[in-house]
Scaffold this motif. Sequence first.
Motif, short mmCIF file in Angstrom:
data_model
loop_
_atom_site.label_atom_id
_atom_site.label_comp_id
_atom_site.label_asym_id
_atom_site.label_seq_id
_atom_site.Cartn_x
_atom_site.Cartn_y
_atom_site.Cartn_z
N ALA A 3 136.95 157.71 83.89
CA ALA A 3 138.16 158.50 83.67
C ALA A 3 138.12 159.17 82.30
CB ALA A 3 139.39 157.62 83.80
N LEU A 4 137.57 158.46 81.32
CA LEU A 4 137.47 159.03 79.97
C LEU A 4 136.53 160.24 79.95
CD1 LEU A 4 138.30 158.80 77.03
CD2 LEU A 4 136.39 157.22 76.68
N HIS A 5 135.43 160.14 80.69
CA HIS A 5 134.49 161.26 80.78
C HIS A 5 135.17 162.46 81.44
CE1 HIS A 5 130.81 163.38 82.35
NE2 HIS A 5 130.57 163.30 81.07
N TRP A 6 135.90 162.22 82.54
CA TRP A 6 136.62 163.30 83.22
C TRP A 6 137.65 163.92 82.28
CZ3 TRP A 6 135.70 166.35 87.02
CH2 TRP A 6 134.91 165.94 88.08
N ALA A 7 138.37 163.08 81.54
CA ALA A 7 139.38 163.59 80.60
C ALA A 7 138.73 164.48 79.55
CB ALA A 7 140.13 162.43 79.95
N GLY A 8 137.55 164.08 79.08
CA GLY A 8 136.83 164.90 78.11
C GLY A 8 136.42 166.24 78.69
N LEU A 9 135.94 166.23 79.93
CA LEU A 9 135.56 167.49 80.59
C LEU A 9 136.77 168.39 80.79
CD1 LEU A 9 133.03 166.21 83.29
CD2 LEU A 9 132.52 167.31 81.10
N LEU A 10 137.90 167.81 81.20
CA LEU A 10 139.11 168.59 81.39
C LEU A 10 139.59 169.19 80.06
CD1 LEU A 10 141.03 166.28 83.90
CD2 LEU A 10 139.78 168.39 84.40
N ALA A 11 139.52 168.40 79.00
CA ALA A 11 139.93 168.89 77.68
C ALA A 11 139.03 170.06 77.25
CB ALA A 11 139.88 167.77 76.66
N LEU A 12 137.73 169.93 77.47
CA LEU A 12 136.82 171.02 77.10
C LEU A 12 137.11 172.29 77.91
CD1 LEU A 12 133.44 169.11 76.65
CD2 LEU A 12 134.85 170.17 74.87
N ALA A 13 137.46 172.13 79.18
CA ALA A 13 137.80 173.29 80.01
C ALA A 13 139.07 173.97 79.48
CB ALA A 13 137.98 172.88 81.47
N VAL A 14 140.04 173.18 79.05
CA VAL A 14 141.27 173.74 78.47
C VAL A 14 140.95 174.48 77.18
CG1 VAL A 14 143.49 173.15 77.40
CG2 VAL A 14 142.83 172.11 79.58
N ILE A 15 140.09 173.90 76.36
CA ILE A 15 139.69 174.57 75.12
C ILE A 15 138.97 175.88 75.43
CG2 ILE A 15 138.13 174.40 73.12
CD1 ILE A 15 138.85 171.35 73.11
N ALA A 16 138.08 175.86 76.43
CA ALA A 16 137.37 177.09 76.82
C ALA A 16 138.36 178.18 77.21
CB ALA A 16 136.40 176.81 77.97
N GLY A 17 139.40 177.81 77.95
CA GLY A 17 140.42 178.78 78.32
C GLY A 17 141.27 179.21 77.15
N ALA A 18 141.53 178.29 76.24
CA ALA A 18 142.41 178.60 75.10
C ALA A 18 141.79 179.61 74.14
CB ALA A 18 142.77 177.32 74.35
N VAL A 19 140.47 179.64 74.04
CA VAL A 19 139.85 180.58 73.10
C VAL A 19 139.88 182.02 73.61
CG1 VAL A 19 138.35 178.80 72.09
CG2 VAL A 19 137.46 180.28 73.89
N VAL A 20 140.06 182.21 74.91
CA VAL A 20 140.00 183.56 75.48
C VAL A 20 141.09 184.48 74.93
CG1 VAL A 20 140.13 184.90 77.63
CG2 VAL A 20 138.76 182.81 77.53
N PRO A 21 142.37 184.08 74.89
CA PRO A 21 143.35 185.02 74.34
C PRO A 21 143.13 185.31 72.85
CG PRO A 21 144.41 182.94 74.94
CD PRO A 21 143.00 182.88 75.43
N PHE A 22 142.62 184.32 72.10
CA PHE A 22 142.31 184.58 70.69
C PHE A 22 141.20 185.61 70.58
CE2 PHE A 22 144.36 180.45 70.46
CZ PHE A 22 145.17 180.59 69.34
N GLN A 23 140.13 185.42 71.38
CA GLN A 23 139.02 186.36 71.38
C GLN A 23 139.51 187.76 71.75
OE1 GLN A 23 136.43 186.25 74.74
NE2 GLN A 23 134.69 187.10 73.64
N SER A 24 140.32 187.85 72.77
CA SER A 24 140.79 189.15 73.24
C SER A 24 141.67 189.83 72.20
CB SER A 24 141.56 188.98 74.56
OG SER A 24 140.70 188.44 75.55
N ALA A 25 142.59 189.08 71.60
CA ALA A 25 143.49 189.68 70.60
C ALA A 25 142.71 190.13 69.36
CB ALA A 25 144.56 188.67 70.21
N ILE A 26 141.79 189.30 68.91
CA ILE A 26 140.99 189.66 67.74
C ILE A 26 140.13 190.88 68.04
CG2 ILE A 26 139.04 188.86 66.31
CD1 ILE A 26 140.38 186.01 66.54
#
Length: 162
Positions: A3-26
Amino acid sequence: MTALHWAGLLALAVIAGAVVPFQSAINANLGRGLGHPLWATLASLLVSIIVLLPVIIALRLPLPSLEFVSKAPLWMWAGGAFGVCFISLALMLLPKLGASGFIALAMAGQILASLLLDHFGLFGLVERQLTTPRVLGALLLMGGVALIQFSATPARALATTG
């Protein structure tokens, strides 16, 4: 997988998505400064290379197989073209639609395309049938996209009316 491994993967996926609006705005600001969004697309891709090469060297990754490179089907090289398409469209649309509007609509496109990729098992993906719950989930996400895009009132309009 734990479950901890899955949680880490999910967190990384959220981070991957979170950087997109920053990249686009910049990059949208960079495009305005450089005079055209395509110059910002080129700059973004060049910076990507400059950042990535030292990482590849630091990790001492072996060179890719020239045999694979020479025999790989053309569709395998399309990722770069899709990247240019996304970055360029983000630069042009984000200032007009806003960050939340653009990302919500881009996410809608990603959901629809992902459902098709999964359903047909395209590009070597595991087939995941298009079931009623998956379609319902996509429709709920699309409803959220509509709420995000069409309920926004620009702050400048609020200031002039209120």
